[in-house]
Each structure stands twice: as C-alpha cells, then as structure tokens.
Design an enzyme around this catalytic site. Structure first.
Site, short mmCIF file in Angstrom:
data_model
loop_
_atom_site.label_atom_id
_atom_site.label_comp_id
_atom_site.label_asym_id
_atom_site.label_seq_id
_atom_site.Cartn_x
_atom_site.Cartn_y
_atom_site.Cartn_z
N LYS A 205 67.72 71.44 57.75
CA LYS A 205 68.89 71.82 58.54
C LYS A 205 68.59 73.06 59.37
CE LYS A 205 73.69 73.22 57.92
NZ LYS A 205 74.77 73.43 56.98
N GLU A 211 59.01 76.52 52.58
CA GLU A 211 58.27 75.42 51.94
C GLU A 211 58.09 74.26 52.92
OE1 GLU A 211 60.92 76.96 50.79
OE2 GLU A 211 60.76 77.39 48.65
N GLY A 266 73.77 71.20 53.19
CA GLY A 266 72.50 70.57 52.82
C GLY A 266 72.65 69.60 51.65
N ARG A 267 73.35 70.03 50.60
CA ARG A 267 73.44 69.19 49.39
C ARG A 267 74.43 68.04 49.53
NH1 ARG A 267 74.90 74.35 48.84
NH2 ARG A 267 77.04 74.89 48.28
N GLU A 352 74.53 74.46 42.79
CA GLU A 352 74.48 75.29 44.00
C GLU A 352 75.90 75.46 44.56
OE1 GLU A 352 70.77 75.45 46.62
OE2 GLU A 352 72.14 74.35 47.91
N HIS A 383 64.84 59.91 22.48
CA HIS A 383 63.64 60.22 21.71
C HIS A 383 63.14 61.63 22.01
CE1 HIS A 383 63.41 56.10 20.26
NE2 HIS A 383 63.93 55.80 21.44
N LYS A 511 64.39 84.40 48.15
CA LYS A 511 63.64 83.99 49.36
C LYS A 511 63.17 85.24 50.11
CE LYS A 511 66.19 79.81 50.71
NZ LYS A 511 67.08 79.24 51.73
O1 F6P Z 1 67.51 77.27 49.34
C1 F6P Z 1 68.64 76.47 49.23
C2 F6P Z 1 68.83 75.63 50.46
O2 F6P Z 1 69.35 76.39 51.49
C3 F6P Z 1 69.71 74.43 50.15
O3 F6P Z 1 71.04 74.70 50.21
C4 F6P Z 1 69.22 73.44 51.14
O4 F6P Z 1 69.58 72.15 50.77
C5 F6P Z 1 67.74 73.69 51.09
O5 F6P Z 1 67.62 75.08 50.90
C6 F6P Z 1 66.98 73.23 52.29
O6 F6P Z 1 67.41 73.87 53.46
P1 F6P Z 1 66.99 73.34 54.88
O7 F6P Z 1 67.51 71.95 55.02
O8 F6P Z 1 67.60 74.29 55.86
O9 F6P Z 1 65.48 73.36 54.94
#
Ligand code: F6P
Length: 552
Positions: A205, A211, A266-267, A352, A383, A511
C-alpha cells in the site's frame, strides 16, 4: 459520550460474572431450546455459540451494551464512508470493494464505486491476458509462475486464500509468496523458477515497507542477471499500491500499476487489487465469487437484527470471555486442511486492529481489549497443544471451523476428521469427573489405591467455551463470507471497546529503530543511545559475525 464502563448495562454485566463462573456451561442445556436459540445459519455457514458461558440474561445484556454504545449507528457510519479511522482521518471502506450491487458510496462527497469498478475491470483484463497466454514475458514465453512480494496485509490475505482455494485452481498459474526479509525465503522461491516465465506482483500500500522493497530489488536483480535488460521489468513486474509515485520511481509503469486507496486498510485489503494473485491463480470468476460471499455477509451484518447477527454473536462471545471473564487468548482451530493459514490471517486482522490500550479520546481503557489470537489446524493441534486446552489452568476459548463436505473428498477421511471436531468440543465443555474415571478404571481392574492416585491427573473439568462454525463446503463464496464475518466481529469489538481499530501505530517504533540500527550493523560501529542490553547484543553480533565471515 460517557465511558462505556459508566453505562448501567456495563455494571449489570459485571454482576453476571460470578454466576457465569459458577455455572457449568453444560447445565445451561436444561433449556431444551438452547441449541436452536444459540445457533444460526447465514449463507452456507452455521454458527453455534451454545457452548459459551452465556445465558439468556447475559446475552440480552451484551446485545443491550452493543445498542447503548450506538453500534447500529457506528455500523452505518462505516458503510457510509465516514472517517471512522480517526487517528489517520480516513474512511474504512473494504465493504465498498465488494459492493456487488454498485450502489454509490461517498467519501468526501465523491462516489468511490466508479474507481472501484474501474480497477476491477483492469484486473479482469490483466488476469485474462496472463492466464490465456496473451501476456507474455520479455522473451515471448508464457507466464507460468506468479510471485507475490508483500508483507502483512499485502501478503497474508492472498497467501491464506490461495491455499484455502487450491482445490478450485486449474494448472495455468502457480503462485508463490515472499514476505520475509530473511533472504532464505526469496532464495528458496527463486531457486525453482525460470525468469522468462515469472511475473512478480509487488504489493505494498505504501510502497515504502522495507521488507517488500528489499525483496522487490532482489527480484529485479535476479531478473536482470538472467541476461535481460531493464525493458524486461515491464513484462515481469506489476505493482499494487496507493503510492503511484514510488511505484514509478521503482520502474514499474502506470499501466502495470493497480490502485488501492487510503480508505482500504492493509489487513482488510484482499478484496482490492491486493487480491490479484488470487485472481491470477483461480481466475477472475472465482475472485468475484469471493467478493460476492463477502458482500452477502455485509448485507447480513448490516440488515439483520443484532439478535440473529453472526458477526455480532462472534463478537459478544469474545467480549464476554475476554473483557468480563478475563480470558485473554483465543484459539482458531480449523478442521479443514485448506484453512491452515486462517489463524495467521486472523491474527493480524484482530491483533493489529484491536491490540490497543487507549480509547478514541486517548484515555487509557480500564478493561482488556483485543485477544491474543493463535491456532493451527485442529487435528495437528490435538497432538501438540490440546493438552493445555483441556487441563491447563488458563481457559482458552476456541473457534472450531469445519465443513460438511470436504473440498477434496478422499474416501474414509472426512467423518474421521469431523469425529474429532465434535469429540473435542464436547470434551472441552463436558469434561470428565472423578466418578466416571473411577468407574472406568475399576472396570479395567485397577486397584483402588492406584485409581485414587491417578484421578486428579485424569479429571477434565470441562467448562471450556467453544464456538462451532460449520461450512457446507469451503468454496470461494463461503470463504468470502467467513472472512467478512470475522472482519465485522473486529469492528464490533473495537466499537464497544471504543478504540480505533483501523490504525496500527504500534508497529512504527520498531520499524524506526531498525532503520537506525541497520547502518550500525553494516558499519560495525555501535553508537551511544542504546540501552545496555541491546548495545551489548549488537556488539556481540557485529564482532562474532566479522570473526565468522573472516574464517569463511
Ligand atoms: O507493519 C504493519 C503494516 O503496516 C501492516 O498494517 C500492513 O499490512 C503491512 O505493514 C504492509 O504494509 P504495506 O502494504 O504498506 O507494505
């Protein structure tokens, strides 16, 4: 608004805590109508909450609480695009993404449905082109593999759904997911792939997530290393983002960029172009079925009275168990193999959203908010950790999810699977007492001395709450409805707790610190300002790493 704890109904609920703790759940079944009162069917989903420590009076009070905090008005505010994400001043409109009727939804006076529909149209065209082989790689070969690069909400939804709906996939496209910045993941994924046939979907987003950007650059370098020039990016990379400028700066063209908007969290974003890998894997029709299922659940949530409203029921069981009875964790236990990533998906969605400790006015809340969500496939859990669920001295409410029919039937398996579902929910509620154990062991010929020694270890107190969710069959439409049911549960809980469920400030500090620490690790110079433990750990890492690398 006065604090929720000041409401008379809150006080009344507190009076119900002791009776609930003293009353065995199974005794509530002296009401022969209990099962029919506390189970409902919505689309192809049966939800049973009868094994909860909730009697008619408590249930009525919980519903009253929802009404007294203005849940019905808040629900309308969300569907109508009001800016309920108050700390980011944004609307929350994942429901618009699956608004299949297309009725207008306004944000700032502008109807968002035309842009939603336009993006869906672009997705449909693109999916068709890739799956039919019209869209080809730089060297003219068909795309066979899609790699989604994203993390959190830009990964978990598509990852969970493509796994869950694997039985509905044809063999046109394989999907792979890379989320972790640990290079092992991307190395493993790329190892088996032919660069001429790969399409990367960079899903972010913000298009700034470290990452994702690191993995996207690694993927691009890998592509270039295969003797392609930079023009290949146009045929092997698409992006999904609301940050069009950053996508452009990465080198992905506007025509290969799918939009999302700031009003999509995002979620809650798998319904947007973040769902592109789902559509590429299953075909666009199946993706539309998923949207339809979620839309059907939206209509149910919006229109059914709270008394027979599935998301409301799910929410009130969690509210009662967590905030009032002090049970802070909740297990999600699918008895349907394709749902193996469902608990990880819900973990982000719920934790979250509702892992917050101040109310909308910034005041500390005096009650427990979001639950600790965890779980895995029930059978495997049996198990592993079910011992704790049955006899641990912390009570963990659990949602059991199974299906009438398997999406991949194999002779002789499904009844066995579901016999465990029913056995576990029965055992968790009913337990087994000393008398039964004594009778059983006596019948087996054990000495009474040995029996009495063993009894305390074998007693199951029971009285452990569960919800049972039984799908007719896991398919795209039912899965869409199931996810939406939980999304709305999260909204209801956040409304009652009066917290902002749609921001995630709690992920920022780590972060920011990581950004500062990275150059220290790269340069091997640990700066002042860290606490002593962290400084020493970093020093240990830097020195040991240098020694190990020098030895290699
Ligand atoms: O670090 C949490 C977060 O901001 C989430 O809310 C989101 O889903 C994820 O990182 C990924 O964010 P982006 O889609 O901006 O890379």
């Amino acid at each position: 608004m006065s604090a929720v704890t000041d409401l008379p109904v809150w006080q009344s609920l507190q009076q119900r805590i002791e009776p609930a703790l003293q009353t065995p759940i199974k005794s509530l079944f002296s009401d022969s109508q209990r099962f029919s009162k506390y189970s409902l069917k919505v689309q192809n989903i049966m939800l049973d909450i009868s094994k909860q420590p909730i009697d008619d009076e408590t249930c009525a009070l919980l519903l009253q609480l929802a009404r007294d905090i203005g849940l019905e008005e808040r629900r309308e505010a969300m569907f109508n695009g009001e800016r309920i994400n108050i700390t980011e001043n944004r609307a929350v409109l994942h429901t618009a993404l699956r608004n299949r009727g297309g009725a207008p939804v306004y944000v700032n006076g502008a109807d968002v449905m035309p842009v939603v529909q336009n993006e869906l149209k672009r997705m449909r065209t693109f999916v068709k082109a890739v799956r039919s082989g019209m869209w080809r790689g730089h060297s003219g070969k068909r795309i066979t593999d899609v790699v989604n690069i994203g993390i959190g909400g830009s990964d978990l939804g598509p990852r969970m759904v493509t796994q869950a709906l694997k039985p509905y996939a044809d063999d046109k496209i394989n999907v792979h997911f890379v989320s972790n910045v640990d290079g092992v993941e991307i190395a493993n994924v790329l190892k088996g792939l032919n660069p001429e046939r790969v399409l990367f979907v960079v899903a972010s987003k913000t298009f700034t997530t470290s990452e994702t950007m690191t993995n996207a650059h690694t993927a691009r370098n890998w592509l270039m290393a295969s003797s392609f020039d930079s023009r290949a990016v146009a045929k092997h990379f698409v992006a999904v983002s609301s940050n069009v400028d950053a996508v452009k700066a990465f080198g992905i063209k506007a025509e290969n960029t799918f939009q999302m908007w700031d009003w999509v969290g995002g979620r809650f974003s798998l319904w947007s172009a973040i769902g592109l890998p789902i559509a590429l894997y299953l075909g666009f029709k199946q993706f539309e079925e998923l949207l339809q299922g979620a839309h059907d659940m939206d209509l149910h949530f919006r229109n059914e009275p709270l008394e027979r409203n599935a998301p409301m029921w799910l929410a009130l069981t969690t509210l009662w168990n967590s905030t009032f009875l002090g049970r802070q964790s909740q297990a999600i236990l699918p008895y349907d193999w394709p749902l193996q990533k469902f608990s990880a998906y819900l973990q982000q969605a719920e934790m979250e959203s509702n892992g917050k400790s101040v109310d909308k006015d910034g005041q500390p809340v005096p009650y427990t908010t979001g639950s600790i969500i965890w779980g895995q496939l029930g059978i495997d859990g049996q198990h592993a950790f079910y011992q704790y669920l049955h006899q641990g001295n912390t009570i963990v409410p659990a949602d059991f999810i199974g299906s009438i029919e398997s999406s991949t039937p194999v002779e002789g398996h499904h009844e066995k699977l579901m016999s465990n579902f029913f056995a576990q929910t029965e055992a968790l509620m009913c337990g087994i007492d000393a008398d039964h154990i004594r009778a059983d062991l006596t019948a087996k010929g054990m000495s009474s001395e040995a029996i009495e020694r063993l009894i305390p270890h074998k007693v199951h107190e029971g009285n452990r709450p569960t919800n049972s969710i039984i799908l007719d069959r896991l398919n795209p439409r039912t899965l869409g409805a199931l996810i939406a049911m939980y999304e709305h549960k999260i909204f209801i809980l956040g409304s009652i707790w009066d917290i902002c469920s749609f921001d995630q400030w709690g992920v920022e500090l780590g972060k920011t610190l990581a950004k500062g620490i990275l150059p220290e690790l790269q340069e091997g110079v640990i700066k002042d300002g860290h606490d002593d433990s962290t400084a020493n750990l970093m020093r240990y890492f830097v020195e040991k790493r240098k020694a190990l690398l020098d030895n290699d």
